[in-house]
Design a protein around this motif. Structure first.
Motif, PDB file in Angstrom:
ATOM      1  N   THR A 184       0.790  -1.215  -0.191  1.00 42.03           N
ATOM      2  CA  THR A 184       0.076  -0.141   0.103  1.00 42.03           C
ATOM      3  C   THR A 184       0.957   1.376  -0.172  1.00 42.03           C
ATOM      4  O   THR A 184       2.059   1.465   0.530  1.00 42.03           O
ATOM      5  CB  THR A 184      -0.842  -0.031   1.267  1.00 42.03           C
ATOM      6  OG1 THR A 184      -0.028  -0.685   2.354  1.00 42.03           O
ATOM      7  CG2 THR A 184      -1.999  -0.550   1.127  1.00 42.03           C
ATOM      8  N   ALA A 185       0.464   2.357  -0.628  1.00 43.10           N
ATOM      9  CA  ALA A 185       1.218   3.579  -0.695  1.00 43.10           C
ATOM     10  C   ALA A 185       1.156   4.109   0.865  1.00 43.10           C
ATOM     11  O   ALA A 185       0.257   4.261   1.475  1.00 43.10           O
ATOM     12  CB  ALA A 185       0.287   4.652  -1.706  1.00 43.10           C
ATOM     13  N   MET A 186       2.431   4.366   1.214  1.00 42.44           N
ATOM     14  CA  MET A 186       2.595   4.916   2.461  1.00 42.44           C
ATOM     15  C   MET A 186       2.817   6.300   2.576  1.00 42.44           C
ATOM     16  O   MET A 186       3.726   6.996   1.569  1.00 42.44           O
ATOM     17  CB  MET A 186       3.994   4.104   3.169  1.00 42.44           C
ATOM     18  CG  MET A 186       4.128   4.393   4.585  1.00 42.44           C
ATOM     19  SD  MET A 186       2.898   3.912   5.618  1.00 42.44           S
ATOM     20  CE  MET A 186       2.881   2.118   5.287  1.00 42.44           C
ATOM     21  N   GLU A 194     -10.204   8.469  -0.737  1.00 43.98           N
ATOM     22  CA  GLU A 194     -10.069   9.311   0.528  1.00 43.98           C
ATOM     23  C   GLU A 194      -8.852   9.324   1.287  1.00 43.98           C
ATOM     24  O   GLU A 194      -8.140  10.154   1.690  1.00 43.98           O
ATOM     25  CB  GLU A 194     -11.291   9.044   1.721  1.00 43.98           C
ATOM     26  CG  GLU A 194     -11.502  10.261   2.726  1.00 43.98           C
ATOM     27  CD  GLU A 194     -11.777  11.729   2.313  1.00 43.98           C
ATOM     28  OE1 GLU A 194     -12.126  11.912   1.228  1.00 43.98           O
ATOM     29  OE2 GLU A 194     -11.517  12.435   3.155  1.00 43.98           O
ATOM     30  N   ARG A 195      -8.407   8.199   1.592  1.00 48.61           N
ATOM     31  CA  ARG A 195      -7.140   7.742   2.135  1.00 48.61           C
ATOM     32  C   ARG A 195      -5.934   8.466   1.496  1.00 48.61           C
ATOM     33  O   ARG A 195      -4.941   8.915   1.816  1.00 48.61           O
ATOM     34  CB  ARG A 195      -6.836   6.453   2.548  1.00 48.61           C
ATOM     35  CG  ARG A 195      -5.487   6.029   2.962  1.00 48.61           C
ATOM     36  CD  ARG A 195      -5.591   4.506   3.354  1.00 48.61           C
ATOM     37  NE  ARG A 195      -5.857   3.540   2.481  1.00 48.61           N
ATOM     38  CZ  ARG A 195      -4.960   3.055   1.700  1.00 48.61           C
ATOM     39  NH1 ARG A 195      -3.539   3.711   1.641  1.00 48.61           N
ATOM     40  NH2 ARG A 195      -4.972   2.188   0.711  1.00 48.61           N
ATOM     41  N   MET A 196      -6.058   8.280  -0.079  1.00 49.16           N
ATOM     42  CA  MET A 196      -5.128   8.955  -0.746  1.00 49.16           C
ATOM     43  C   MET A 196      -5.006  10.383  -0.571  1.00 49.16           C
ATOM     44  O   MET A 196      -4.018  11.249  -0.283  1.00 49.16           O
ATOM     45  CB  MET A 196      -5.409   8.759  -2.271  1.00 49.16           C
ATOM     46  CG  MET A 196      -4.253   8.917  -3.158  1.00 49.16           C
ATOM     47  SD  MET A 196      -4.456  10.368  -3.945  1.00 49.16           S
ATOM     48  CE  MET A 196      -5.751  10.055  -5.089  1.00 49.16           C
ATOM     49  N   GLY A 217      -3.837  11.612   2.814  1.00 58.41           N
ATOM     50  CA  GLY A 217      -2.648  11.289   3.029  1.00 58.41           C
ATOM     51  C   GLY A 217      -1.655  12.039   2.050  1.00 58.41           C
ATOM     52  O   GLY A 217      -0.370  12.374   2.269  1.00 58.41           O
ATOM     53  N   ALA A 218      -1.925  12.621   0.805  1.00 62.68           N
ATOM     54  CA  ALA A 218      -1.413  13.216  -0.082  1.00 62.68           C
ATOM     55  C   ALA A 218      -1.068  14.667   0.478  1.00 62.68           C
ATOM     56  O   ALA A 218      -0.034  15.193   0.446  1.00 62.68           O
ATOM     57  CB  ALA A 218      -1.922  13.174  -1.471  1.00 62.68           C
ATOM     58  N   GLU A 219      -2.103  15.179   1.211  1.00 58.35           N
ATOM     59  CA  GLU A 219      -2.106  16.577   1.822  1.00 58.35           C
ATOM     60  C   GLU A 219      -0.845  16.274   2.771  1.00 58.35           C
ATOM     61  O   GLU A 219       0.183  17.113   2.927  1.00 58.35           O
ATOM     62  CB  GLU A 219      -3.376  16.927   2.334  1.00 58.35           C
ATOM     63  CG  GLU A 219      -3.458  18.279   2.801  1.00 58.35           C
ATOM     64  CD  GLU A 219      -4.704  19.043   3.022  1.00 58.35           C
ATOM     65  OE1 GLU A 219      -5.596  18.514   2.570  1.00 58.35           O
ATOM     66  OE2 GLU A 219      -4.745  19.887   3.563  1.00 58.35           O
TER      67      GLU A 219
HETATM   68  C1  LIG Z   1       1.585   7.299 -11.740  1.00 58.45           C
HETATM   69  C2  LIG Z   1       1.127   7.161 -10.069  1.00 58.45           C
HETATM   70  C3  LIG Z   1       0.831   8.510  -9.711  1.00 58.45           C
HETATM   71  C4  LIG Z   1       0.561   8.537  -8.415  1.00 58.45           C
HETATM   72  N1  LIG Z   1       0.341   9.870  -7.696  1.00 58.45           N
HETATM   73  C5  LIG Z   1       0.387   9.956  -6.390  1.00 58.45           C
HETATM   74  C6  LIG Z   1       0.404  11.346  -5.916  1.00 58.45           C
HETATM   75  O1  LIG Z   1       0.507  12.334  -6.427  1.00 58.45           O
HETATM   76  N2  LIG Z   1       0.321  11.241  -4.641  1.00 58.45           N
HETATM   77  C7  LIG Z   1      -0.140  10.147  -3.886  1.00 58.45           C
HETATM   78  O2  LIG Z   1      -0.515  10.355  -2.587  1.00 58.45           O
HETATM   79  N3  LIG Z   1      -0.184   9.187  -4.420  1.00 58.45           N
HETATM   80  C8  LIG Z   1      -0.053   8.898  -5.732  1.00 58.45           C
HETATM   81  N4  LIG Z   1       0.022   7.625  -6.128  1.00 58.45           N
HETATM   82  C9  LIG Z   1      -0.457   6.356  -5.467  1.00 58.45           C
HETATM   83  C10 LIG Z   1      -1.912   5.752  -5.717  1.00 58.45           C
HETATM   84  O3  LIG Z   1      -2.553   7.064  -5.500  1.00 58.45           O
HETATM   85  C11 LIG Z   1      -2.195   4.704  -4.951  1.00 58.45           C
HETATM   86  O4  LIG Z   1      -1.427   3.726  -5.635  1.00 58.45           O
HETATM   87  C12 LIG Z   1      -3.674   4.413  -4.927  1.00 58.45           C
HETATM   88  O5  LIG Z   1      -4.336   5.469  -4.438  1.00 58.45           O
HETATM   89  C13 LIG Z   1      -4.041   3.000  -4.350  1.00 58.45           C
HETATM   90  O6  LIG Z   1      -3.584   2.873  -3.106  1.00 58.45           O
HETATM   91  P1  LIG Z   1      -2.771   1.665  -2.670  1.00 58.45           P
HETATM   92  O7  LIG Z   1      -1.639   1.698  -3.547  1.00 58.45           O
HETATM   93  O8  LIG Z   1      -2.313   2.284  -1.265  1.00 58.45           O
HETATM   94  O9  LIG Z   1      -3.798   0.618  -2.678  1.00 58.45           O
HETATM   95  C14 LIG Z   1       0.539   7.311  -7.667  1.00 58.45           C
HETATM   96  C15 LIG Z   1       0.534   6.076  -8.240  1.00 58.45           C
HETATM   97  C16 LIG Z   1       0.833   6.067  -9.281  1.00 58.45           C
HETATM   98  C17 LIG Z   1       1.001   4.690 -10.001  1.00 58.45           C
END
Ligand SMILES: Cc1cc2nc3c(=O)[nH]c(=O)nc-3n(C[C@H](O)[C@H](O)[C@H](O)COP(=O)(O)O)c2cc1C
Length: 198
Positions: A11-13, A83-85, A88-90
């Motif tokens: 998962t994205a951390m 929403e988590r994204m 979390g991004a912020e």
């Molecule tokens: C090309 C690409 C760009 C992404 N850009 C961002 C980003 O700018 N900010 C962010 O927080 N996550 C970003 N992500 C992560 C995705 O948001 C994340 O993989 C997706 O929401 C699914 O969540 P998970 O991988 O935790 O399951 C990006 C992923 C990819 C592959």
């Protein structure tokens, strides 16, 4: 950890401990990235690791400035993952300098040699970045694949003396996780797989 388990829980951390990631481990991530498949084995990739506190501060301020209008009016996520994204991004943007290391994945326009195309830069860097985040997961290191630091591309170019022929594509946040890894939520394969004929 086997590779499928790493993929399943990668998962994205976006929340990190302050502890630095050892240089050898960051270099292992670059090793993993550079084992990836790539067009014609052209290996037009290049990686910049930013762990210098001052650089992270300057870049982080610019990233936040670029993202501020979006965060001020951000839409609600369509589901829990989105929403988590967004939340979390912020957090990540606001704590840019607190992320132990940022790995910028870049590529040169070199393939095919007789007629280089932009699209092959994408196909060079994305598999490499995916290798990197899965390897990190297997090492207990959290990552977040991002693009929003592109707001600070000019600052990164100047501060880090990035050659003009390198195009920046991904900015991977790297550090020890402050939250648990979870299984990723993806569509079941039945929804996306067709055998032989639609
Ligand atoms: C090309 C690409 C760009 C992404 N850009 C961002 C980003 O700018 N900010 C962010 O927080 N996550 C970003 N992500 C992560 C995705 O948001 C994340 O993989 C997706 O929401 C699914 O969540 P998970 O991988 O935790 O399951 C990006 C992923 C990819 C592959």
């Amino acid at each position: 950890m086997d590779v499928l388990t790493a993929m399943d829980t990668c998962t994205a951390m976006r929340y990190f401990k302050a502890d630095p990631v050892p240089k050898e481990d960051l270099e292992k991530l670059i090793y993993a990235a550079t084992r990836a498949s790539n067009p014609g084995n052209s290996q037009g990739w290049a990686f910049l690791i930013i762990d210098d506190p001052k650089t992270k501060q300057v870049v982080g301020a610019k990233v936040l400035e670029g993202m501020a209008p979006f965060f001020a009016n951000r839409p609600a996520g369509r589901d829990g993952v989105e929403e988590r994204m967004l939340v979390g991004a912020e957090h990540l943007a606001k704590n840019f300098a607190g992320v132990p290391a940022w790995i910028v994945g870049m590529a040169r326009k070199v393939y095919p040699p007789h007629d280089p195309q932009d699209s092959f830069m994408h196909s060079t860097i994305y598999p490499a970045a995916q290798n990197m985040i899965v390897a990190a997961r297997s090492m207990g290191i959290g990552t977040c694949f991002t693009t929003f630091p592109g707001h600070a591309e000019a600052e990164i170019r100047t501060l880090c003396n990035v050659p003009d022929d390198l195009h920046m594509f991904v900015y991977v946040a790297v550090g020890y996780p402050q939250r648990d890894f979870m299984p990723v939520r993806r569509k079941p394969i039945e929804e996306v797989l067709t055998w032989n004929r639609f």
